[in-house]
Design a protein around this motif. Structure first.
Motif, mmCIF file in Angstrom:
data_model
loop_
_atom_site.group_PDB
_atom_site.id
_atom_site.type_symbol
_atom_site.label_atom_id
_atom_site.label_comp_id
_atom_site.label_asym_id
_atom_site.label_seq_id
_atom_site.Cartn_x
_atom_site.Cartn_y
_atom_site.Cartn_z
ATOM 1 N N LEU A 132 69.797 48.836 5.443
ATOM 2 C CA LEU A 132 68.579 49.501 5.917
ATOM 3 C C LEU A 132 68.877 50.370 7.139
ATOM 4 O O LEU A 132 68.368 51.498 7.249
ATOM 5 N N GLU A 133 69.683 49.857 8.055
ATOM 6 C CA GLU A 133 70.023 50.648 9.241
ATOM 7 C C GLU A 133 70.868 51.866 8.875
ATOM 8 O O GLU A 133 70.757 52.926 9.516
ATOM 9 N N LEU A 134 71.713 51.728 7.861
ATOM 10 C CA LEU A 134 72.520 52.864 7.424
ATOM 11 C C LEU A 134 71.640 54.014 6.941
ATOM 12 O O LEU A 134 71.799 55.169 7.370
ATOM 13 N N TRP A 135 70.691 53.713 6.057
ATOM 14 C CA TRP A 135 69.839 54.779 5.516
ATOM 15 C C TRP A 135 68.819 55.249 6.550
ATOM 16 O O TRP A 135 68.366 56.404 6.484
ATOM 17 N N THR A 136 68.484 54.406 7.509
ATOM 18 C CA THR A 136 67.656 54.874 8.620
ATOM 19 C C THR A 136 68.393 55.938 9.425
ATOM 20 O O THR A 136 67.818 56.980 9.789
ATOM 21 N N GLY A 137 69.662 55.693 9.709
ATOM 22 C CA GLY A 137 70.452 56.688 10.420
ATOM 23 C C GLY A 137 70.621 57.974 9.638
ATOM 24 O O GLY A 137 70.609 59.072 10.213
ATOM 25 N N VAL A 138 70.793 57.863 8.319
ATOM 26 C CA VAL A 138 70.954 59.061 7.482
ATOM 27 C C VAL A 138 69.686 59.908 7.504
ATOM 28 O O VAL A 138 69.729 61.137 7.642
ATOM 29 N N ILE A 139 68.526 59.258 7.376
ATOM 30 C CA ILE A 139 67.257 60.004 7.367
ATOM 31 C C ILE A 139 66.984 60.621 8.732
ATOM 32 O O ILE A 139 66.513 61.766 8.834
ATOM 33 N N CYS A 140 67.279 59.878 9.797
ATOM 34 C CA CYS A 140 67.037 60.421 11.142
ATOM 35 C C CYS A 140 67.968 61.599 11.439
ATOM 36 O O CYS A 140 67.555 62.574 12.084
ATOM 37 N N ALA A 141 69.210 61.543 10.969
ATOM 38 C CA ALA A 141 70.156 62.632 11.234
ATOM 39 C C ALA A 141 69.869 63.865 10.391
ATOM 40 O O ALA A 141 70.231 64.982 10.783
ATOM 41 N N ASN A 142 69.224 63.694 9.230
ATOM 42 C CA ASN A 142 68.953 64.823 8.329
ATOM 43 C C ASN A 142 67.455 64.982 8.088
ATOM 44 O O ASN A 142 67.032 65.331 6.977
ATOM 45 N N SER A 143 66.671 64.725 9.111
ATOM 46 C CA SER A 143 65.210 64.812 8.956
ATOM 47 C C SER A 143 64.729 66.239 8.716
ATOM 48 O O SER A 143 63.625 66.441 8.206
ATOM 49 N N SER A 144 65.526 67.228 9.068
ATOM 50 C CA SER A 144 65.126 68.620 8.833
ATOM 51 C C SER A 144 65.293 69.042 7.380
ATOM 52 O O SER A 144 64.762 70.079 6.971
ATOM 53 N N GLU A 145 66.031 68.264 6.587
ATOM 54 C CA GLU A 145 66.214 68.561 5.164
ATOM 55 C C GLU A 145 65.044 67.993 4.366
ATOM 56 O O GLU A 145 64.746 66.801 4.465
ATOM 57 N N PRO A 146 64.352 68.820 3.585
ATOM 58 C CA PRO A 146 63.172 68.314 2.847
ATOM 59 C C PRO A 146 63.502 67.190 1.874
ATOM 60 O O PRO A 146 62.710 66.250 1.723
ATOM 61 N N ASP A 147 64.670 67.283 1.206
ATOM 62 C CA ASP A 147 65.017 66.245 0.226
ATOM 63 C C ASP A 147 65.216 64.892 0.897
ATOM 64 O O ASP A 147 64.700 63.857 0.431
ATOM 65 N N ILE A 148 65.959 64.880 1.979
ATOM 66 C CA ILE A 148 66.223 63.618 2.669
ATOM 67 C C ILE A 148 64.961 63.113 3.366
ATOM 68 O O ILE A 148 64.710 61.904 3.430
ATOM 69 N N ARG A 149 64.159 64.017 3.876
ATOM 70 C CA ARG A 149 62.933 63.620 4.575
ATOM 71 C C ARG A 149 61.959 62.911 3.635
ATOM 72 O O ARG A 149 61.209 62.024 4.060
ATOM 73 N N SER A 150 61.970 63.283 2.359
ATOM 74 C CA SER A 150 61.056 62.650 1.404
ATOM 75 C C SER A 150 61.377 61.179 1.163
ATOM 76 O O SER A 150 60.530 60.440 0.650
ATOM 77 N N LEU A 151 62.576 60.744 1.520
ATOM 78 C CA LEU A 151 62.954 59.342 1.331
ATOM 79 C C LEU A 151 62.483 58.452 2.471
ATOM 80 O O LEU A 151 62.696 57.234 2.426
ATOM 81 N N ALA A 152 61.872 59.033 3.496
ATOM 82 C CA ALA A 152 61.432 58.228 4.638
ATOM 83 C C ALA A 152 60.307 57.274 4.242
ATOM 84 O O ALA A 152 60.277 56.125 4.703
ATOM 85 N N TYR A 153 59.395 57.723 3.405
ATOM 86 C CA TYR A 153 58.253 56.865 3.037
ATOM 87 C C TYR A 153 58.688 55.595 2.301
ATOM 88 O O TYR A 153 58.288 54.485 2.700
#
Length: 739
Positions: A394-415
């Motif tokens: 969970l912490e790994l994918w949290t870091g990935v989403i936070c580092a690439n939050s400007s990308e629409p594809d990755i940002r959609s995985l936050a929910y």
């Protein structure tokens, strides 16, 4: 005597036939050379430059040589036994002389290569490099090799020259740029004649380098070889089998290495993925994710920093291709959701079966209870979530989403990730799992700050203040200082200590202030902070600990002052709450952090860092010698620039079996078992009941026992006399009652 004369006449009749056959072969050879000169003058000119002896062929020389051969045959016929013995002795004396590689031979090859890169010298140095890489092997390779014996200085000289210079030599022969390149360049080269002439040299260099990587055990030498092979990694596009083996070896060193080796291995993997891409990138992402999970199985203070380094490397690799990263992230996050869903379905089945009517007969209970999960299945379901492997994923994918939050594809995985983290935090609402809940809250705060999305975190934190231990003075003594960020669960004895209660209250205040400070510039801050303020005031009234009251009251004052700050600015605006201008409300103040709550949160953050540093200094320094990964990416790509690092001295290996990659895995597993391992945890049946049914009463489940913990056997009393007699009488009565 007559038979000997017949044999002599036969031999004499055969000799002229042999001479005639040799002359005919010589004439045919001369004819083929002439035809070659007419058909392919370029290849004939190449042979003339490289091997003149092959073209300078003379019939008369062959006749004279043949005459000497016939004379030698006559002598052999007369003295067969003496000649055989002499040949055997000469072969024994001459064989080691032919296989020995001297320093003069190596220097002559070096000078020949530096003068004009002659093909014969390149082949000779690669043969010597092959012998050096296979030196000491037990598979009999060096017995068939042309060179198999060398001194330690010659071994070091060959290894350093080939690893430092062979990439430039091969690029010069193939007419390629001095560094860099793409996959398409090599694929187009494979159909040319140059590649057909020199591909064996490239394959020999890469294959032998891979062999020596599997045999080495010194991390500095392995890092040096990988650093040099990285410049030639573009050639692996023509050898898919070697490419897969190199990726496997690099992933092994990245996950299990120490010092600078993980960094060098990651740079090699990253360079290969950038230049080759496609399937290579997918294989590397899958391999790195598996290696990361393997390192998260056993977590202690020694490898926590290394796990953080691995997560940073994984996030950096995903940035190479965002669409491919989205596919992998979606798949792995979905797997985490499935595991949590199975765990929740098991707990709901258990709760529904417990609420059944007790008036039913025992026979009907057995029939209806067949669909319920077994006790071991319930324990296994909870173990799949409440362990380090799942939390670190969970912490790994949290870091990935936070580092690439400007990308629409990755940002959609936050929910979906927020839903999973919230479900994990509420899975077992027990006081023992407050450290795990705090980790989940930190992840939610990170996602909310990176994506500028409101996440209802305050309810998870305020529920932690409702436990009965925080409403009265501690009864378990002072206790040892505890770092809630490095554990997932605490024992019941620790819950009653003063150290745990202080850490719990301070952590709740810090995380709640961090959450509210993210929205301290929102036009609706007063409405957002209303419920937290009411709950915090209730806690101040119910608790009898003065220091807790002081800490919470200070947070309430800061929230109220921030509400006044927002209300003053809100009174001056004319737009409606649903207007788009509301998003830019107090935007200038937000950049300069002028709100009272944000300034207060900065002080709390500094206090938390000082407290964590003091805890680490008092116990063990985490990751003091581990590798560290920088947050900034250099503007200039360092992969194509030669490095000036120290070159190691290659020592001649001992002729014995050396550990391979498989043996290294076994050694690392043994070392991991010897360290301070946090084992997988199993929930007991009483714990599940208390966690689900007695949540409102503030009770907590039973302690989770380790997986390997066995039941305590019933011990007989060791005292003699009346105690032993009474014990025997009791056991006899039990046996009679059972009969």
């Amino acid at each position: 005597m007559g038979s000997e004369k017949k044999e002599a006449t036969k031999m004499e009749s055969k000799r002229p036939q042999k001479r005639a056959g040799v002359n005919n072969e010589a004439k045919e050879h001369i004819g083929t050379l002439k035809r070659l000169e007419e058909k392919d003058p370029e290849f004939y000119a190449f042979l003339k430059e490289q091997d003149k002896k092959l073209l300078e062929f003379d019939e008369h020389v062959d006749d004279s040589v043949q005459q000497t051969d016939t004379e030698g045959e006559e002598e052999e016929e007369t003295e067969v036994d003496d000649a055989e013995q002499g040949d055997n002795e000469s072969e024994k004396e001459e064989e080691p002389r032919k296989n020995v590689i001297t320093s003069a031979m190596v220097d002559s090859w070096f000078s020949a290569i530096q003068d004009g890169a002659k093909l014969g010298a390149v082949r000779s140095i690669l043969r010597a490099f092959r012998s050096a890489c296979h030196y000491g092997d037990e598979n009999g390779v060096e017995s068939t090799a042309r060179f198999s014996t060398m001194s330690s200085s010659v071994f070091n000289k060959i290894m350093l020259f080939v690893l430092n210079e062979m990439d430039g030599i091969l690029r010069g022969l193939l007419k390629l740029p001095s560094f860099g390149g793409k996959k398409e360049m090599i694929l187009n080269l494979t159909s040319t004649r140059k590649w057909k002439n020199y591909n064996s040299l490239v394959k020999s260099y890469l294959g032998n380098s891979l062999h020596i990587l599997n045999q080495m055990t010194d991390n500095e030498m392995i890092a040096f070889v990988l650093r040099r092979i990285k410049y030639s990694a573009i050639f692996l596009a023509a050898f898919p089998v070697l490419l897969r083996k190199y990726i496997k070896v690099a992933l092994h060193f990245w996950g299990t290495g120490s010092g600078a080796l993980p960094v060098v291995s990651f740079l090699f993997i990253r360079d290969v993925c950038i230049r080759l891409g496609g399937d290579c990138l997918d294989d590397c992402i899958k391999g790195m994710y598996k290696a990361y999970i393997m390192n998260c199985q056993f977590v202690n203070s020694a490898n926590a920093q290394h796990i953080h380094f691995l997560s940073n490397c994984f996030g950096e690799l995903l940035r190479i291709d965002i669409p491919s990263a989205y596919q992998h992230a979606f798949t792995y996050i979905r797997q985490l959701a499935i595991v949590l869903k199975e765990t929740l379905s098991g707990s709901t089945k258990k709760k529904s079966s417990k609420n059944k009517s007790r008036a039913e007969s025992s026979h009907s209970k057995k029939i209806k209870g067949k669909g319920a999960p077994s006790q071991s299945a319930k324990k296994e379901a909870f173990r799949q979530v409440y362990r380090w492997k799942y939390i670190y994923c969970l912490e790994l994918w949290t870091g990935v989403i936070c580092a690439n939050s400007s990308e629409p594809d990755i940002r959609s995985l936050a929910y979906p990730l927020v839903q999973i983290i919230t479900g994990v935090a509420r899975l077992v609402p027990s006081t023992c799992y407050f450290p795990l809940r705090l980790r989940c809250v930190r992840m939610l705060n990170r996602i909310g700050a990176a994506t500028s999305t409101f996440i209802p975190v305050s309810l998870l934190l305020l529920d932690m203040l409702e436990i009965k231990e925080l409403r009265r003075s501690p009864t378990g003594g002072v206790g040892q200082a505890i770092d809630l960020s490095s554990i997932l669960k605490v024992s019941k004895a620790t819950l009653k200590t003063r150290a745990f209660q202080e850490a719990c209250v301070f952590s709740v205040v810090e995380e709640l202030a961090e959450h509210l400070s993210q929205w301290s510039y929102s036009i609706a801050f007063m409405e957002l902070s209303l419920v937290p303020c009411v709950r915090l005031r209730d806690f101040c009234k119910s608790t009898k600990v003065e220091r807790f009251q002081h800490e919470v009251k200070q947070l309430i004052r800061q929230i109220e002052s921030n509400s006044d700050y927002v209300n003053k600015n809100r009174a001056t605006v004319s737009f409606l709450p649903n207007s788009l201008k509301a998003s830019s409300f107090l935007e200038d103040d937000k950049k300069s952090s002028k709100s009272p709550l944000s300034q207060y949160t900065a002080g709390l953050r500094q206090r938390a860092n000082e407290r964590n540093d003091s805890l680490r200094d008092s116990s063990i320094l985490i990751g003091d010698g581990s590798s560290k990964f920088g947050n900034t990416i250099p503007a200039k790509d360092e992969d194509d620039v030669p490095d000036d690092t120290e070159t190691p001295v290659f020592s001649l290996p001992v002729r014995s079996s050396r550990p391979t990659a498989n043996n290294k895995n076994e050694l690392s597993d043994k070392r991991a078992q010897d360290e301070d391992i946090i084992e997988d945890l199993v929930l007991s049946s009483d714990e599940d009941d208390a966690a689900i049914d007695n949540d409102d009463e503030g009770s907590e489940p039973e302690d989770i026992a380790p997986l390997k913990q066995a039941k305590k056997p019933n011990r007989r009393p060791t005292n003699n006399g009346k105690n032993t007699k009474s014990y025997r009488n009791k056991t006899n009565k039990r046996k009679r009652s059972q009969r």
